[in-house]
Scaffold this motif. Structure first.
Motif, PDB file in Angstrom:
ATOM      1  N   GLN A  78       0.832  -1.208   0.000  1.00 30.60           N
ATOM      2  CA  GLN A  78       0.000   0.000   0.000  1.00 30.60           C
ATOM      3  C   GLN A  78       0.865   1.256   0.000  1.00 30.60           C
ATOM      4  O   GLN A  78       0.557   2.230  -0.673  1.00 30.60           O
ATOM      5  N   ILE A  79       1.948   1.217   0.760  1.00 24.18           N
ATOM      6  CA  ILE A  79       2.853   2.367   0.870  1.00 24.18           C
ATOM      7  C   ILE A  79       3.750   2.451  -0.369  1.00 24.18           C
ATOM      8  O   ILE A  79       4.100   3.537  -0.822  1.00 24.18           O
ATOM      9  N   GLY A  80       4.137   1.296  -0.915  1.00 25.76           N
ATOM     10  CA  GLY A  80       4.944   1.255  -2.125  1.00 25.76           C
ATOM     11  C   GLY A  80       6.432   1.471  -1.925  1.00 25.76           C
ATOM     12  O   GLY A  80       7.127   1.922  -2.820  1.00 25.76           O
ATOM     13  N   ARG A  81       6.939   1.141  -0.755  1.00 30.16           N
ATOM     14  CA  ARG A  81       8.368   1.329  -0.456  1.00 30.16           C
ATOM     15  C   ARG A  81       8.994   0.022   0.028  1.00 30.16           C
ATOM     16  O   ARG A  81       8.301  -0.898   0.438  1.00 30.16           O
ATOM     17  N   GLU A  82      10.329   0.009   0.035  1.00 33.99           N
ATOM     18  CA  GLU A  82      11.074  -1.115   0.607  1.00 33.99           C
ATOM     19  C   GLU A  82      11.399  -0.770   2.056  1.00 33.99           C
ATOM     20  O   GLU A  82      11.585   0.402   2.390  1.00 33.99           O
ATOM     21  N   PHE A  83      11.455  -1.802   2.901  1.00 36.89           N
ATOM     22  CA  PHE A  83      11.622  -1.587   4.333  1.00 36.89           C
ATOM     23  C   PHE A  83      12.664  -2.533   4.917  1.00 36.89           C
ATOM     24  O   PHE A  83      12.773  -3.682   4.497  1.00 36.89           O
ATOM     25  N   TRP A  84      13.370  -2.029   5.934  1.00 37.82           N
ATOM     26  CA  TRP A  84      14.230  -2.890   6.745  1.00 37.82           C
ATOM     27  C   TRP A  84      13.359  -3.773   7.618  1.00 37.82           C
ATOM     28  O   TRP A  84      12.348  -3.333   8.156  1.00 37.82           O
ATOM     29  N   LEU A  85      13.792  -5.032   7.792  1.00 36.87           N
ATOM     30  CA  LEU A  85      13.256  -5.945   8.792  1.00 36.87           C
ATOM     31  C   LEU A  85      14.359  -6.141   9.827  1.00 36.87           C
ATOM     32  O   LEU A  85      15.521  -5.833   9.576  1.00 36.87           O
ATOM     33  N   GLY A  86      14.056  -6.724  10.976  1.00 36.22           N
ATOM     34  CA  GLY A  86      14.990  -6.740  12.100  1.00 36.22           C
ATOM     35  C   GLY A  86      15.938  -7.904  12.214  1.00 36.22           C
ATOM     36  O   GLY A  86      16.176  -8.373  13.321  1.00 36.22           O
ATOM     37  N   TRP A  98      17.032 -12.723  14.206  1.00 40.49           N
ATOM     38  CA  TRP A  98      16.364 -11.495  14.616  1.00 40.49           C
ATOM     39  C   TRP A  98      17.198 -10.826  15.686  1.00 40.49           C
ATOM     40  O   TRP A  98      18.031 -11.468  16.334  1.00 40.49           O
ATOM     41  N   GLU A  99      16.975  -9.544  15.893  1.00 45.99           N
ATOM     42  CA  GLU A  99      17.670  -8.837  16.967  1.00 45.99           C
ATOM     43  C   GLU A  99      17.505  -9.618  18.265  1.00 45.99           C
ATOM     44  O   GLU A  99      16.458 -10.197  18.513  1.00 45.99           O
TER      45      GLU A  99
END
Length: 160
Positions: A78-86, A98-99
């Motif tokens: 929906q936002i249309g961006r790439e994101f960091w995961l932890g 994971w952290e």
């Protein structure tokens, strides 16, 4: 930390507070299950993203099931961006955790990933890759991406 990130942090500080009803997520966070998620509106490196989340008493998102992955992916699309995961493989190459050192018990890697194909810069950090339908990819940690913070719903879920 980059000036833009600090500026956004300070300007959004007032809006990310715990609501009076402690069974809800802070303003700006979306609830799914027993967690609250905040999809950033600013980019940063993996370490910057981690620090930003910690400032808001949260952590970079840990995706532990297909259902949670579907929720996160839907919002990211929906936002249309790439994101960091932890997650990173900084401790042991090829072993993403994971952290906090928690092993990944669920994954959604893009085919042929992780491949650590960074040339001069090794790929040690986990991200949602738009080009692969928001499946997972490894990337160099100093790349600037948006990020997703996660925290437990306030007053939720006692741990024994």
């Amino acid at each position: 930390m980059r000036l833009a990130l600090v500026s956004v942090l300070l300007s959004s500080l007032a809006s990310v507070t715990v609501a009076e009803d402690t069974s809800k997520c802070p303003t700006g966070f979306a609830q799914y299950g027993n967690s609250c998620y905040w999809f950033s509106n600013v980019g940063g490196s993996f370490p910057e993203a981690r620090s930003y989340c910690q400032f808001f008493r949260s952590h970079l998102v840990r995706i532990t099931s297909k259902e949670e992955d579907d929720f996160v992916t839907h919002k990211a699309k929906q936002i249309g961006r790439e994101f960091w995961l932890g997650a990173t493989d900084c401790i042991t190459e090829g072993e993403f955790r994971w952290e906090g050192g928690v092993p990944l018990n669920y994954t959604n890697w893009c085919p042929e990933q992780p491949n650590n194909d960074g040339g001069d810069k090794p790929h040690h950090c986990l991200m949602l890759w738009k080009r692969c339908g928001y499946r997972w990819n490894d990337l160099e940690c100093d790349a600037e991406l948006y990020f997703i913070c996660e925290r437990r719903v306030a007053g939720c879920c006692c741990s024994n």
